[in-house]
Design a protein around this motif. Sequence first.
Motif, PDB file in Angstrom:
ATOM      1  N   MET A   1       0.833  -1.198   0.000  1.00  0.00           N
ATOM      2  CA  MET A   1       0.000   0.000   0.000  1.00  0.00           C
ATOM      3  C   MET A   1       0.872   1.254   0.000  1.00  0.00           C
ATOM      4  O   MET A   1       0.620   2.213  -0.740  1.00  0.00           O
ATOM      5  CB  MET A   1      -0.905  -0.015   1.227  1.00  0.00           C
ATOM      6  N   ARG A   2       1.905   1.251   0.831  1.00  0.00           N
ATOM      7  CA  ARG A   2       2.797   2.403   0.899  1.00  0.00           C
ATOM      8  C   ARG A   2       3.438   2.681  -0.462  1.00  0.00           C
ATOM      9  O   ARG A   2       3.435   3.825  -0.947  1.00  0.00           O
ATOM     10  CB  ARG A   2       3.884   2.163   1.940  1.00  0.00           C
ATOM     11  N   LYS A   3       3.980   1.661  -1.093  1.00  0.00           N
ATOM     12  CA  LYS A   3       4.634   1.837  -2.389  1.00  0.00           C
ATOM     13  C   LYS A   3       3.660   2.377  -3.429  1.00  0.00           C
ATOM     14  O   LYS A   3       3.997   3.271  -4.215  1.00  0.00           O
ATOM     15  CB  LYS A   3       5.225   0.499  -2.854  1.00  0.00           C
ATOM     16  N   ARG A   4       2.455   1.837  -3.436  1.00  0.00           N
ATOM     17  CA  ARG A   4       1.476   2.264  -4.434  1.00  0.00           C
ATOM     18  C   ARG A   4       1.059   3.716  -4.199  1.00  0.00           C
ATOM     19  O   ARG A   4       0.942   4.496  -5.150  1.00  0.00           O
ATOM     20  CB  ARG A   4       0.265   1.337  -4.395  1.00  0.00           C
TER      21      ARG A   4
ATOM     22  N   LYS B   1       3.711   6.222  -5.095  1.00  0.00           N
ATOM     23  CA  LYS B   1       3.803   6.351  -6.551  1.00  0.00           C
ATOM     24  C   LYS B   1       2.643   7.170  -7.103  1.00  0.00           C
ATOM     25  O   LYS B   1       2.834   8.055  -7.946  1.00  0.00           O
ATOM     26  CB  LYS B   1       3.823   4.958  -7.185  1.00  0.00           C
ATOM     27  N   GLU B   2       1.428   6.897  -6.635  1.00  0.00           N
ATOM     28  CA  GLU B   2       0.236   7.561  -7.187  1.00  0.00           C
ATOM     29  C   GLU B   2      -0.042   8.910  -6.531  1.00  0.00           C
ATOM     30  O   GLU B   2      -0.752   9.736  -7.091  1.00  0.00           O
ATOM     31  CB  GLU B   2      -0.973   6.627  -7.056  1.00  0.00           C
ATOM     32  N   ARG B   3       0.463   9.113  -5.316  1.00  0.00           N
ATOM     33  CA  ARG B   3       0.364  10.376  -4.574  1.00  0.00           C
ATOM     34  C   ARG B   3      -1.068  10.939  -4.557  1.00  0.00           C
ATOM     35  O   ARG B   3      -1.389  11.907  -5.265  1.00  0.00           O
ATOM     36  CB  ARG B   3       1.349  11.415  -5.127  1.00  0.00           C
TER      37      ARG B   3
ATOM     38  N   ILE C   1       2.451  13.837   1.755  1.00  0.00           N
ATOM     39  CA  ILE C   1       1.033  13.527   1.505  1.00  0.00           C
ATOM     40  C   ILE C   1       0.239  13.852   2.765  1.00  0.00           C
ATOM     41  O   ILE C   1       0.613  13.449   3.870  1.00  0.00           O
ATOM     42  CB  ILE C   1       0.852  12.051   1.114  1.00  0.00           C
ATOM     43  N   LYS C   2      -0.853  14.604   2.614  1.00  0.00           N
ATOM     44  CA  LYS C   2      -1.686  14.981   3.752  1.00  0.00           C
ATOM     45  C   LYS C   2      -2.353  13.745   4.351  1.00  0.00           C
ATOM     46  O   LYS C   2      -2.806  12.848   3.625  1.00  0.00           O
ATOM     47  CB  LYS C   2      -2.766  15.973   3.316  1.00  0.00           C
TER      48      LYS C   2
END
Length: 377
Positions: free
Chosen positions: A73-76, A79-81, A106-107
């Motif tokens: 989840m963190r990696k995705r 990447k997608e921000r 990221i908020k």
Amino acid sequence: MVAGEVSGDLLSGLLLGGLKARWPDLTSMGIGGPHMERLGFQAWWSFQKLAVHGFNWELLRRYREIVGIRDQMRKRLLKERPDIFIGTDAPDFNFKLEEDLRAAGIKTVHFVCPSVWAWRPERMEKIRRSADHVLCIFPFEPELLARHGIAATYVGHPLANVIPMEPDRAAARLALGLDATAPLVAILPGSRRSEISHLAERFIRAAALIRAAQPTTRFVLPVVPGFRAVIESLVQQCGLQDSVTILDGQSHAALAACDVTLIASGTATLEAALYKRPMVIAYHQNWLSWQIMRRKRLQPWVGLPNILCAEFVVPELLQDAATPQALADATLAWLDAPSQDPQRLQALQTQFVALHHSLQRDTATIATDAIQKVLQS
């Protein structure tokens, strides 16, 4: 968004409705369940993947899987921000994820303040590092968080606007096809596998004792997907097939219909209080988990209704005290209360009505306003 457990899915679904009203083109994805999916949420994993009960064996058994999901989840997300990440409850999963995302710009918003006022106060520092803002469902929480430098907003409890102030017991029974006049007990042993394994048999054996004492009593038992076969087997073992109505979900309908509920400690106890139903709260877990939890408690109460009322308004039977006989006796006392102790019953109703009023706010609007400010900050 990440929601853990049935309650997290329900709360996230209510919040998501407000977000989509403010931003109709909003896209949401992450970890969730059916309430969120009905609003267009894209569930990469089911919320059931995060449902863990206790501190040791089950968590250790599933640790690698859960950490693996969080890493993916963190990696995705990095990447997608996304514009914002909202973690609903599931603090052991969400705080680490929120901290990493926040460090990357990221908020982050955390929905539902962990019960640091009840136990594990060391989580305050984790909250401060992880969340740009916390959406609180109890009125005393923002001030507590502010003392630790954490921005927060009291949004009310979403369920206080969903559950009617005066639930219609007769209509609920009619809708479920239940006897209109028989004493009715709702049995809610929890939604997680470990809760079912620790409490379901105790509750159903208690039901058999209740029926032996009051043969006209009937029972309604909501189950989450995947556990119906287990529950049906326990009901048959106790010879209660003719007395227990098993529902697929519909816990709110069961609470609306019942006279009293035998219920696992957790969010469902607050739901029962909002339905103004007497209850017997139970909790049981493996010995080591219980020893850890017991030492970290800051208050004498475990059940949310008792914590929020700051007194034992309903009985709590925890760990070794949660025997079928004790559970049955406490439930029977509530069933007898209209004739034997009407003042106790009336006092409880009065306290639960006051609690309901204190939790009623325009949650969706207040929460969405707070989220918009975070996005603009």
